[in-house]
Design an enzyme around this catalytic site. Structure first.
Site, PDB file in Angstrom:
ATOM      1  N   ASP A 128       0.885  -1.058  -0.041  1.00  0.00           N
ATOM      2  CA  ASP A 128       0.091   0.164  -0.043  1.00  0.00           C
ATOM      3  C   ASP A 128       0.890   1.221   0.201  1.00  0.00           C
ATOM      4  O   ASP A 128       1.790   1.319  -0.646  1.00  0.00           O
ATOM      5  CB  ASP A 128      -0.913   0.051   1.167  1.00  0.00           C
ATOM      6  CG  ASP A 128      -2.261   0.950   1.187  1.00  0.00           C
ATOM      7  OD1 ASP A 128      -3.258   0.528   0.628  1.00  0.00           O
ATOM      8  OD2 ASP A 128      -2.080   2.026   1.575  1.00  0.00           O
ATOM      9  N   TYR A 172      -3.667  11.018   1.259  1.00  0.00           N
ATOM     10  CA  TYR A 172      -4.077  10.867  -0.435  1.00  0.00           C
ATOM     11  C   TYR A 172      -4.144  12.101  -1.041  1.00  0.00           C
ATOM     12  O   TYR A 172      -3.870  12.207  -2.131  1.00  0.00           O
ATOM     13  CB  TYR A 172      -5.541  10.149  -0.234  1.00  0.00           C
ATOM     14  CG  TYR A 172      -5.660   8.679  -0.060  1.00  0.00           C
ATOM     15  CD1 TYR A 172      -5.378   7.856  -0.947  1.00  0.00           C
ATOM     16  CD2 TYR A 172      -5.506   8.261   1.422  1.00  0.00           C
ATOM     17  CE1 TYR A 172      -5.749   6.314  -0.555  1.00  0.00           C
ATOM     18  CE2 TYR A 172      -5.306   6.889   1.591  1.00  0.00           C
ATOM     19  CZ  TYR A 172      -5.635   5.891   0.629  1.00  0.00           C
ATOM     20  OH  TYR A 172      -5.494   4.694   0.991  1.00  0.00           O
ATOM     21  N   HIS A 209      -4.849  -7.835   0.187  1.00  0.00           N
ATOM     22  CA  HIS A 209      -4.198  -6.406   0.048  1.00  0.00           C
ATOM     23  C   HIS A 209      -3.121  -6.530   1.302  1.00  0.00           C
ATOM     24  O   HIS A 209      -2.312  -5.928   1.471  1.00  0.00           O
ATOM     25  CB  HIS A 209      -4.938  -5.573   0.059  1.00  0.00           C
ATOM     26  CG  HIS A 209      -4.459  -4.063   0.122  1.00  0.00           C
ATOM     27  ND1 HIS A 209      -3.678  -3.426  -0.968  1.00  0.00           N
ATOM     28  CD2 HIS A 209      -4.408  -3.044   0.820  1.00  0.00           C
ATOM     29  CE1 HIS A 209      -3.473  -2.361  -0.837  1.00  0.00           C
ATOM     30  NE2 HIS A 209      -3.744  -2.010   0.299  1.00  0.00           N
TER      31      HIS A 209
END
Length: 455
Positions: A225, A375, A432
């Site tokens: 990630d 983000y 993930h």
């Protein structure tokens, strides 16, 4: 038939020219010391002391949590909707009831404090990390430093299952590691940046300074990630210091013309693009397998890359809302088929205690908003346009491909960014959160890679 063979030969020539062409040498990535603390940078030198830290919460904090849980307003899910509309409310009531009445936070705090925690000031921020050394280092062995970086919505706790496998391997021929797991600034117990502009390169610069402060001139780095991007940036900033880069997630912003050609012709001529059966299965048909799936799972990203404070404020006020927002990712990002289950398959791979512990790290630190801002800082500037998107990674690199990962990139795509890929393995299961879900598989892949690089 002859026409098809001729087309394949011509296409093969084009692919070879693209893969083996001499590329322009990119300049290295650079980063300057910043000041991300509140106010102006002080004139005095920064305190570089490394201080012990323990996770602890007060009775008042837990009572406030219970009060907020008690005041939540249940909303019924649509009939037979399972996890297709998000977190199923029927199952949520079971999770909330367990959290309120049975979850033993004190026990989990003791588990968190099992490993030594520390804090130190870097570029104006109080950086939290755990440093796990082997309890019994065999004679003649040296503990190899390994930096492991988490992502969102995870935390340093994701690595608790893999830590003993790396620091106390059962096989005497295995490498013994000492592992450093920092919290990204703005996540968990690391202080959040007070100024705009803190992106992955800034985090990489801080984590390199952390490793240098700990006395490591060379080390390995591993991440998934955001940890993948941060560790990649460290390798770009300090290629002579990173002995090897191990990634359990892969993202290449500019895969180039070769990616486009492989999408156009790869299903028909997979061998020309080094595509394995797994690559073809994950990529084609491209619209269904990639585009539609990304649209299903990336709505959160658009919110956090544009207005993180708006959604974040609601999550910071509601523990149940926070749990729903985080735990839903541990369902569908572990296996997209879990959308078809009433309980989202959460307890098939994880324990509720461990999942709620990760949620509690975000809750007690009030870090959901600052974690979402990353983000905005990274994606808000544009994808593929930043300098680090264009600088190749020359250090030896390994990629561990979990079959249920959100995004799958073939090896030929990866080599456009990471030309020195020495290990590219397709693991039999996992999604993930590889370190959290399949610590044995990930530990074995790390061992194999480091042994290969060491030789």
């Amino acid at each position: 038939m002859l026409l098809e063979v001729a087309a394949a030969v011509a296409l093969g020539v084009v692919v070879c020219l693209l893969v083996f062409r001499k590329k322009k040498v990119e300049e290295t990535l650079e980063a300057e010391d910043g000041w991300w603390g509140a106010g102006q940078r002080p004139e005095s030198a920064e305190d570089e002391t490394i201080r012990p830290f323990r996770v602890q919460t007060s009775t008042e904090e837990i009572q406030d949590l219970y009060r907020r849980i008690d005041q939540t307003r249940p909303v019924p899910s649509l009939e037979e909707s399972r996890f297709h509309y998000g977190f199923n409310s029927t199952y949520l009531q079971k999770v909330v009831s367990y959290w309120r009445n049975e979850f033993d936070w004190e026990k989990q705090v003791a588990k968190l404090n099992k490993y030594p925690h520390f804090k130190t000031k870097i570029d104006g921020l109080d950086i939290h990390f755990i440093h796990v050394r082997p309890p019994h280092l065999p004679e003649g062995k040296t503990a190899i430093p390994l930096l492991m970086v988490h992502g969102w919505p995870s935390s340093f706790f994701e690595f608790y299952g893999i830590l003993p496998l790396l620091t106390e391997p059962a096989n005497p021929d295995d490498i013994v590691f000492q592992v450093i797991c920092p919290s990204i600034p703005g996540y968990g117990f690391s202080e959040a940046p007070h100024k705009q502009g803190f992106d992955s390169v800034c985090a990489a610069h801080i984590f390199y300074k952390l490793m240098k402060r700990l006395g490591f001139n060379e080390f390995y780095a591993q991440g998934g990630d955001w940890g993948c991007l941060i560790c990649t940036n460290i390798a770009q900033l300090q290629p002579s210091r990173v002995k090897g880069l191990h990634l359990s997630f892969l993202s290449v912003a500019n895969p180039g013309l070769i990616a486009g050609l492989s999408l156009l012709f790869g299903q028909r001529f997979p061998g020309l693009f080094e595509l394995k059966d797994h690559d073809v299965k994950r990529l084609f048909p491209f619209m269904k397998k990639v585009v539609v799936e990304l649209l299903k799972e990336s709505g959160y990203m658009h919110i956090q890359a544009t207005k993180p404070d708006t959604a974040g404020r609601a999550l910071n006020d509601s523990p149940v809302g926070l749990a729903v927002y985080i735990l839903e990712k541990f369902s569908t990002w572990t296996d997209p088929e879990f959308r078809n289950l009433e309980d989202g398959g959460l307890e098939r791979k994880y324990s509720i205690d461990d999942l709620l512990t990760n949620v509690m790290i975000y809750w007690v630190t009030g870090s959901i908003i600052s974690s979402m801002r990353l983000y905005k800082e990274i994606l808000g500037r544009g994808v593929g346009t930043q300098k680090h998107d264009k600088v190749p990674v020359r250090v030896p690199t390994a990629v561990a491909c979990f079959p249920n990962e959100l995004v799958h990139l073939p090896k030929i795509w990866a080599k456009q960014k990471y030309p020195n890929v020495v290990s590219f393995n397709y693991l039999p299961r996992g999604g993930h959160f590889g370190a959290f879900e399949e610590p044995e598989l990930l530990a074995a892949d790390i061992q194999s890679f480091v042994k290969k690089v060491s030789k």
